[in-house]
Design a protein around this motif. Structure first.
Motif, PDB file in Angstrom:
ATOM      1  N   GLU A 117     -87.580  98.219 -37.115  1.00 32.52           N
ATOM      2  CA  GLU A 117     -88.436  98.145 -38.288  1.00 32.52           C
ATOM      3  C   GLU A 117     -89.603  99.133 -38.185  1.00 32.52           C
ATOM      4  OE1 GLU A 117     -87.699  93.403 -39.443  1.00 32.52           O
ATOM      5  OE2 GLU A 117     -89.604  94.079 -38.549  1.00 32.52           O
ATOM      6  N   SER A 118     -90.134  99.266 -36.973  1.00 33.39           N
ATOM      7  CA  SER A 118     -91.244 100.210 -36.794  1.00 33.39           C
ATOM      8  C   SER A 118     -90.786 101.645 -37.041  1.00 33.39           C
ATOM      9  CB  SER A 118     -91.815 100.084 -35.376  1.00 33.39           C
ATOM     10  OG  SER A 118     -92.821 101.049 -35.151  1.00 33.39           O
ATOM     11  N   ALA A 119     -89.589 101.969 -36.530  1.00 32.66           N
ATOM     12  CA  ALA A 119     -89.062 103.313 -36.749  1.00 32.66           C
ATOM     13  C   ALA A 119     -88.790 103.544 -38.223  1.00 32.66           C
ATOM     14  CB  ALA A 119     -87.799 103.522 -35.917  1.00 32.66           C
ATOM     15  N   ARG A 128     -85.091  94.502 -33.066  1.00 33.98           N
ATOM     16  CA  ARG A 128     -85.369  94.475 -34.505  1.00 33.98           C
ATOM     17  C   ARG A 128     -86.766  95.006 -34.821  1.00 33.98           C
ATOM     18  NH1 ARG A 128     -85.026  89.044 -38.361  1.00 33.98           N
ATOM     19  NH2 ARG A 128     -85.582  90.107 -40.326  1.00 33.98           N
ATOM     20  N   ALA A 129     -87.760  94.626 -33.999  1.00 30.03           N
ATOM     21  CA  ALA A 129     -89.131  95.122 -34.228  1.00 30.03           C
ATOM     22  C   ALA A 129     -89.206  96.638 -34.060  1.00 30.03           C
ATOM     23  CB  ALA A 129     -90.093  94.433 -33.259  1.00 30.03           C
ATOM     24  N   LYS A 130     -88.517  97.135 -33.066  1.00 26.54           N
ATOM     25  CA  LYS A 130     -88.501  98.586 -32.844  1.00 26.54           C
ATOM     26  C   LYS A 130     -87.836  99.310 -33.994  1.00 26.54           C
ATOM     27  CE  LYS A 130     -87.160 102.046 -29.434  1.00 26.54           C
ATOM     28  NZ  LYS A 130     -86.515 102.281 -28.109  1.00 26.54           N
ATOM     29  N   THR A 181     -90.287 102.095 -40.756  1.00 22.50           N
ATOM     30  CA  THR A 181     -91.570 102.223 -41.455  1.00 22.50           C
ATOM     31  C   THR A 181     -92.176 103.602 -41.264  1.00 22.50           C
ATOM     32  OG1 THR A 181     -91.953  99.841 -41.145  1.00 22.50           O
ATOM     33  CG2 THR A 181     -93.857 101.223 -41.700  1.00 22.50           C
ATOM     34  N   ALA A 182     -92.126 104.093 -40.002  1.00 25.44           N
ATOM     35  CA  ALA A 182     -92.673 105.430 -39.728  1.00 25.44           C
ATOM     36  C   ALA A 182     -91.916 106.489 -40.502  1.00 25.44           C
ATOM     37  CB  ALA A 182     -92.614 105.717 -38.223  1.00 25.44           C
TER      38      ALA A 182
END
Length: 865
Positions: free
Chosen positions: A11-13, A7-9, A15-16
């Motif tokens: 969300e980071s993708a 999930r963190a990965k 956001t980027a």
């Protein structure tokens, strides 16, 4: 746990990706506020550092202006007296003229000139006038020997001083004896720079030297003036820090420094300038000069810059001794002093002036600057504009990178996909559109390239029609009835004209040209077109015979002259009587043969071996060489008198690389000649093969071309020779030769090369007899034992990688035997190499410094360096 990382990965993708879709304006607004806060913190420190730096530069430049001003004053003073001295060299100078010149100079610059002298070639004409407070005094001739550093002795040391030139001397301490000045209390001592010029009469003969002595105190006072409130460049009052200037010569000797302007007669000194430095005292002619030791690197950097004509600024290195006298953070500015000694050359550097300065203006400016920056930081208005400019550049960087990529493609003339990191939506869309267009263009270019390549390959394998596409080959011209001089290029047309002109005279001819350029054919052409055409034409190869056999071949012998002389032998000179004698490779003749040839050509008589009577002959001599005879003359290997005796008329045979327009004509001729000789099919040339022939340099010239075509027809599969069928001489070596296997060959004997003919018949060539038991005993040096199998070659020496495979055989031969002859090299390579080509290869290796040779003629030994 795994689900949280995923999930963190994600969300980071996301956001980027979200930020990558922002526009430039949105990014600019969100990044402006934190940037302003950052700039407000660092702006004060950055601007203060830069302002202090440039303020120091401004102070240093002000000091440089003052330094250049005082240097300009010194240079103008020296140039004024240089011109004044040259104005006196136009006429003979006596006492009255010198005193008048001294008085004229004193009107403009009082006390500058302390002495003026004329040192004549005739001692009686010498005059020395000295300026003292009471007036001018002429020094008597009997007092010259009592003068320390006399202008007479200094002038006599000069050599090669040309009209219009002025010699500038080093600082010299001059002492005149008290006896020369009755009105003075003691001897007169001066520290002088002397200007010396030579005087000549109307015929250019030297009359003597004019010597002008300039007081060094005057130059010192110029420095003192510019360091005082009375300075011409004085603009404002300065603080009380000590400042001074000093003069040093181009060797690093500090000769004097500025002093108090109110003491113009004070002695020269360098005490202040030398503070903080240790070194040597005393120049050869001036003992008050000071030169620091090499450990003072800053000082010597300044001297080196001045020697190279450059000025500059440097910080002073203060020792503990000077720290109480000089304030900290002193800096020194310096520049060279030049003197125009010769108007036809650039001015020479005679020394330099250094100015030591110190100011507290920087400290005051830093405090004021902090106050101003505090106000600017509080307001922040100016910084906002700077932030906007900075952030806009960062955000628009992808667009600049995209433009740079496209510009690079245009400059390199190559298309490639554009790869940029994804920064915003606009630049990404533009990049993808451009890449699609580039891909389409590349596909079309590749299609066009393949079609062009196919067309070129087909054209390269098409047969060349010499009758249609090279019409010049149909009408090739011959020189008389010599079928081998073929072509119609301008160099060959010039050669034809020179042959016909030389044939119309009876003078001897020297034919010079590389191997395979038709030197013997040129000689035959001269013979056939001359009035001697019906008489014999004899060809002698001087390089193919040793000394005794060549002497016997040329001059003959009588019966009983030696053990095996059972009959008389005319020799070439008598056998060709009334005709032409051709001496090939004349540069290989030994000194004994050269002497005999020189005498025979001088008196036109010879004496056969064993005969007591001289016999006259009527022969025209044509000599040929493929080496530079003048170079041999300069090295003492060929007689200069014989060289000029042979070179009555000189003809240069052009190499094939200078007449490549004849290659199609020659190729067609050789193909037809081979077909007629062998009775086989007639070959043709493809366009690729003809292009390969035209691009080769042909070191072996026409002979190499013929060998190449002959070799290609022997191995060709069809009726057309292609580019791959052509193998040049430097690559035409069998694998057994390359790997050291050399076939065994029987001894080779050389039959006498004299062949007499009359009329227009082809002269006979020297023949090679294999295993002849009756060969001449003098020719035994040419026959060697079979080479056999060479050992594996050692590692190549520097320079050997650049030689061709054929020349590698010579290197392996040298390693196996230690030394070898030209005939050994020919036997090792095989029958496909001619004698001239072998000699060319060996000379090339000698010139490159890989081999060295010993001896002369066929017995010359070659060995590794």
């Amino acid at each position: 746990m795994a689900w949280g990382a995923y999930r963190a990965k994600a969300e980071s993708a996301a956001t980027a990706h979200y930020f990558a879709t922002w526009s430039v304006r949105k990014k600019l607004l969100l990044s402006l506020i934190p940037a302003i806060l950052f700039i407000l913190v660092v702006a004060g420190y950055v601007t203060n550092w830069y302002s202090s730096r440039y303020l120091n530069q401004a102070l240093q430049r002000t000091a440089q202006v003052q330094n250049l001003a005082q240097i300009r004053e010194i240079e103008q003073l020296l140039d004024y007296y240089r011109l004044g001295l040259l104005s006196l060299t136009g006429k003979r100078q006596g006492r009255e003229q010198l005193e008048a010149a001294l008085a004229s100079w004193s009107v403009h610059h009082s006390g500058v000139v302390k002495e003026v002298s004329f040192v004549g070639v005739n001692t009686a004409d010498t005059v020395i006038i000295v300026q003292v407070p009471s007036g001018t005094v002429e020094i008597r001739h009997d007092q010259y020997n009592f003068i320390k550093a006399s202008p007479v002795s200094q002038a006599l040391k000069l050599r090669g001083l040309k009209p219009g030139s002025v010699q500038f001397s080093d600082l010299t301490e001059v002492v005149y004896p008290a006896s020369a000045f009755p009105q003075q209390s003691g001897p007169q001592t001066f520290a002088l720079y002397r200007l010396t010029a030579a005087m000549f009469d109307g015929q250019g003969a030297m009359l003597g030297y004019l010597v002008l002595g300039i007081d060094a105190q005057v130059l010192r006072n110029i420095l003192s003036l510019y360091n005082s409130p009375k300075s011409p460049v004085y603009a404002f009052a300065r603080t009380s820090e000590n400042r001074f200037s000093y003069f040093f010569d181009d060797q690093g000797w500090i000769q004097f420094q500025s002093e108090n302007l109110e003491e113009p007669d004070r002695e020269l000194s360098a005490e202040t300038a030398r503070l903080g430095m240790t070194g040597d005292y005393g120049m050869p002619d001036y003992d008050k000069a000071f030169r620091p030791l090499p450990k003072h690197e800053a000082y010597w950097r300044m001297v080196v810059d001045v020697q190279s004509g450059q000025g500059g600024v440097d910080d002073l290195e203060l020792s503990q001794e000077a720290s109480g006298f000089l304030s900290p953070n002193h800096f020194v500015v310096y520049a060279p002093v030049v003197f125009l000694s010769n108007p036809q050359r650039a001015p020479e550097i005679i020394g330099g002036v250094a100015y030591v300065d110190r100011s507290r203006l920087t400290d005051a400016a830093e405090f004021r600057h902090l106050d101003v920056m505090m106000i600017i930081t509080v307001s922040g208005m100016g910084l906002v504009a700077l932030v906007i400019v900075f952030i806009s550049r960062v955000i628009t960087k992808p667009l600049h990178q995209l433009a740079a990529e496209i510009r690079t493609m245009f400059e390199n003339k190559s298309l490639r996909p554009i790869r940029l990191n994804k920064r915003d939506l606009e630049s990404d869309l533009l990049t993808r559109a451009l890449n699609k267009m580039i891909l389409s263009i590349q596909e079309k270019q590749e299609l066009i390239r393949r079609r062009d390549e196919q067309i070129h390959q087909v054209q390269q394998r098409e047969k060349v029609s010499f009758d249609n596409e090279v019409p010049a080959s149909v009408g090739w011209r011959l020189v008389g009835e010599i079928p081998d001089l073929i072509g119609q290029s301008q160099p060959l047309v010039t050669l034809q004209s020179m042959i016909r002109k030389a044939a119309g005279t009876e003078a001897d001819v020297l034919v010079v040209g590389e191997t395979g350029t038709g030197k013997e054919l040129t000689a035959e052409g001269i013979h056939k077109f001359s009035s001697r055409a019906t008489r014999p034409f004899i060809s002698i190869n001087c390089g193919g015979l040793d000394e005794n056999l060549l002497m016997d071949t040329l001059f003959g012998h009588v019966k009983g002259a030696f053990t095996e002389a059972r009959t008389d032998r005319k020799g070439a000179f008598l056998a060709s009587d009334g005709g032409t004698l051709f001496l090939d490779e004349i540069g290989t003749a030994t000194d004994k043969v050269q002497k005999a040839l020189l005498r025979a050509l001088s008196v036109r008589r010879i004496r056969p071996l064993g005969s007591d009577q001289e016999v006259e002959f009527n022969v025209r001599v044509i000599a040929a060489t493929n080496v530079d005879l003048m170079d041999l003359v300069q090295r003492g290997e060929f007689r200069d008198d014989l060289y000029y005796r042979l070179k009555v008329i000189s003809i240069q045979t052009p190499p094939l690389r200078q007449r490549k327009d004849d290659i199609p004509i020659l190729s067609n001729h050789f193909l037809k000649e081979l077909a007629a000789t062998t009775g086989g099919r007639e070959f043709g040339l493809s366009r690729g093969a003809l292009e390969k022939l035209m691009n080769h340099d042909w070191p072996g010239n026409v002979r190499e071309l013929k060998n190449c075509i002959t070799r290609a027809t022997a191995f060709a599969e069809g009726d057309v020779l292609y580019a791959e069928d052509l193998v040049f001489d430097d690559a035409a070596v069998s694998p057994s030769i390359l790997f050291g296997d050399v076939p065994q060959t029987p001894p080779i004997a050389i039959a006498p090369p004299v062949a007499v003919h009359a009329g227009q018949h082809k002269p006979e060539r020297p023949t090679l007899a294999v295993g002849d038991p009756n060969r001449h005993e003098q020719d035994s040096s040419e026959a060697e034992q079979p080479l056999g199998r060479l050992a594996a070659p050692p590692p190549e020496q520097p320079g050997e990688q650049s030689v061709g495979p054929r020349m590698q055989v010579a290197l392996r031969l040298a390693r196996a035997r230690g030394s070898f002859t030209r005939l050994d090299y020919q036997n090792a390579v095989g029958s496909e190499i001619s004698q001239r080509t072998a000699q060319y290869d060996l000379q090339t290796l000698v010139k490159r410094g890989i081999l060295r040779k010993s001896g002369k003629g066929p017995a010359t030994q070659y060995m590794l360096v």
